[in-house]
Design an enzyme around this catalytic site. Structure first.
Site, short mmCIF file in Angstrom:
data_model
loop_
_atom_site.label_atom_id
_atom_site.label_comp_id
_atom_site.label_asym_id
_atom_site.label_seq_id
_atom_site.Cartn_x
_atom_site.Cartn_y
_atom_site.Cartn_z
N THR A 118 0.81 -1.22 0.00
CA THR A 118 0.00 0.00 0.00
C THR A 118 0.85 1.27 0.00
OG1 THR A 118 -1.47 1.30 1.43
CG2 THR A 118 -0.10 -0.30 2.53
N TYR A 142 -1.54 -0.02 10.10
CA TYR A 142 -1.84 -0.67 8.83
C TYR A 142 -0.61 -0.61 7.92
CZ TYR A 142 -3.72 -1.21 4.11
OH TYR A 142 -3.92 -1.59 2.81
C1 UD1 Z 1 -6.97 5.22 2.83
C2 UD1 Z 1 -5.78 4.98 3.70
C3 UD1 Z 1 -4.71 4.29 2.92
C4 UD1 Z 1 -5.23 3.02 2.32
C5 UD1 Z 1 -6.42 3.38 1.46
C6 UD1 Z 1 -7.02 2.16 0.86
C7 UD1 Z 1 -5.68 6.75 5.41
C8 UD1 Z 1 -4.92 7.94 5.88
N1 UD1 Z 1 -5.26 6.20 4.24
O1 UD1 Z 1 -6.58 6.14 1.82
O2 UD1 Z 1 -3.64 4.00 3.76
O3 UD1 Z 1 -4.22 2.42 1.56
O4 UD1 Z 1 -7.40 4.05 2.25
O5 UD1 Z 1 -7.72 1.44 1.78
O6 UD1 Z 1 -6.64 6.34 6.02
N2 UD1 Z 1 -12.51 11.99 2.05
C9 UD1 Z 1 -13.52 12.90 2.27
N3 UD1 Z 1 -14.74 12.42 2.69
C10 UD1 Z 1 -14.98 11.09 2.90
C11 UD1 Z 1 -13.94 10.17 2.68
C12 UD1 Z 1 -12.71 10.66 2.25
O7 UD1 Z 1 -13.36 14.10 2.10
O8 UD1 Z 1 -16.11 10.74 3.29
C13 UD1 Z 1 -11.21 12.49 1.54
C14 UD1 Z 1 -10.03 12.16 2.42
O9 UD1 Z 1 -9.82 13.16 3.38
C15 UD1 Z 1 -8.91 12.08 1.37
C16 UD1 Z 1 -9.61 11.54 0.12
O10 UD1 Z 1 -10.99 11.83 0.32
O11 UD1 Z 1 -8.43 13.37 1.06
C17 UD1 Z 1 -9.45 10.05 -0.05
O12 UD1 Z 1 -9.79 9.39 1.16
P1 UD1 Z 1 -10.08 7.82 1.25
O13 UD1 Z 1 -10.90 7.41 0.08
O14 UD1 Z 1 -10.60 7.53 2.61
O15 UD1 Z 1 -8.67 7.16 1.03
P2 UD1 Z 1 -7.26 7.52 1.71
O16 UD1 Z 1 -7.45 8.10 3.05
O17 UD1 Z 1 -6.46 8.30 0.73
#
Ligand code: UD1
Length: 335
Positions: A118, A142
């Site tokens: 990852t 993780y």
């Molecule tokens: C997360 C994990 C990463 C993992 C990946 C796949 C963290 C910090 N990272 O990635 O290690 O490999 O999942 O499982 O947890 N966001 C919103 N609203 C939401 C959800 C997300 O604004 O409801 C934003 C987040 O702040 C981020 C982006 O969308 O900027 C992507 O988030 P997300 O899809 O949760 O993935 P990661 O956090 O990048």
């Protein structure tokens, strides 16, 4: 009969897409999955053995019975906040069980091992895009639990005939374009899944976590890769190892990023709907941007993506979510 390929976690989101592609390529597959988050019906090819990667007797038996030459290891816990709250659960399943699996592979003389790693191994990188040489500094259990398995694999390969492919995934989304399999895990937190759930009415609203990042529109930027392209990178990595190629570690991303707002615009455009969006504070531990330098995976594996388009990723995710919503409404209230 041809040598078998063991896919751990093959009933899960990414593993099931790889199993389907291995089936299309005519490969002999056995899936090992404890079905804690996977689904038996997602295994569209090969045999499914329900069990645990910590069960060495079971693994020894599978490796022997299927004459396994190659292992693709997806089975893992993957929820970052949970890994912070319950780190030993993550070290137990993702690290100790991987060590067990590797010990069985070493004993059985398995020659190729592809590991699902990852971008979380990089933590909050200082420079973008992230190359495979960017220092690994995970900031949660993780990422650490996955990095520890990378190290075990690297050291085992150095000490034996095993050769490996470590694939570091960026943000995976989308589903099989024919909508046979997709991401079904309940309690989703990943942006595209959450936004698609809101689009089909499974949620009333969704939140943008942070609008004050040092990015053009203030929201977080990620490199979203379609699961079909990620799956095909595994098949290319397998070919590379089977053709005698060296062990490798590769970032799996397209090499370009989209902000949260751009993703939500895409969901509204593709779904022809208006989302109910709230703006909230930053989520702890989120880097402002995470973009792969994806040159190595293209060059070393001769891999070229087919779905490198945000609207296509969103379209397939939305189609899957609509299918799930329909299924739930025909069997009772949504879970
Ligand atoms: C997360 C994990 C990463 C993992 C990946 C796949 C963290 C910090 N990272 O990635 O290690 O490999 O999942 O499982 O947890 N966001 C919103 N609203 C939401 C959800 C997300 O604004 O409801 C934003 C987040 O702040 C981020 C982006 O969308 O900027 C992507 O988030 P997300 O899809 O949760 O993935 P990661 O956090 O990048």
């Amino acid at each position: 009969m041809s040598k078998g390929i063991l896919v751990t976690g093959g009933a899960g989101y990414i593993g099931s897409h790889v199993v389907r592609q291995l089936g299309e390529a005519g490969r002999r597959v056995v899936v090992l999955d404890n079905l804690s988050t996977g689904f038996a019906e997602a295994v569209l090819h090969g045999d499914l053995v329900v069990g645990d990667t910590g069960d060495h007797e079971l693994i020894n038996r599978i490796l022997k019975e299927y004459e396994v030459d190659t292992v693709l290891h997806f089975a893992a816990h993957t929820v970052v906040p949970e890994s912070v709250a319950n780190p030993l659960k993550y070290y137990g399943n993702n690290t100790c069980n991987s060590r067990n699996l590797l010990a069985c592979c070493a004993k059985a003389g398995v020659r190729h091992f592809i590991f699902s790693s990852t971008a979380a191994v990089y933590g909050i990188p200082e420079v973008q895009p992230v190359t495979e040489e960017t220092p690994t500094q995970p900031i949660n259990a993780y990422g650490s639990s996955k990095l520890m398995t990378e190290w075990m694999l690297r050291d085992l390969s150095a000490a034996s005939d095993l050769r490996h492919g470590i694939l570091r995934y960026f943000n995976v989304a989308g589903c099989d374009p024919e909508c046979r399999i997709g991401q079904s895990t309940p309690g989703a937190t990943l942006l595209i899944k959450v936004a698609c759930e809101a689009a089909v009415g499974k949620r009333d609203s969704l939140s943008i976590f942070g609008t004050d990042y040092p990015t053009p529109d203030g929201t977080g930027i990620r490199d979203y890769i379609h699961v079909e392209d990620l799956a095909s990178a595994h098949l290319r990595a397998l070919e590379h190892l089977e053709n005698g190629g060296d062990s490798l570690t590769l970032n799996c991303g397209y090499g370009r990023g989209f902000s949260v707002r751009e993703v939500l615009d895409s969901v509204e455009r593709v779904g022809k709907i208006k989302l109910n969006i709230r703006e909230e504070a930053r989520r702890a531990g989120d880097p402002p941007a995470l973009i792969a330098n994806g040159e190595q995976v293209r060059n070393q594996l001769n891999w070229s993506p087919r779905y490198d388009d945000l609207d296509t990723i969103v379209r397939t995710s939305l189609a899957w979510e609509q299918k799930l919503a329909k299924r739930n409404s025909s069997v009772g209230p949504p879970q």
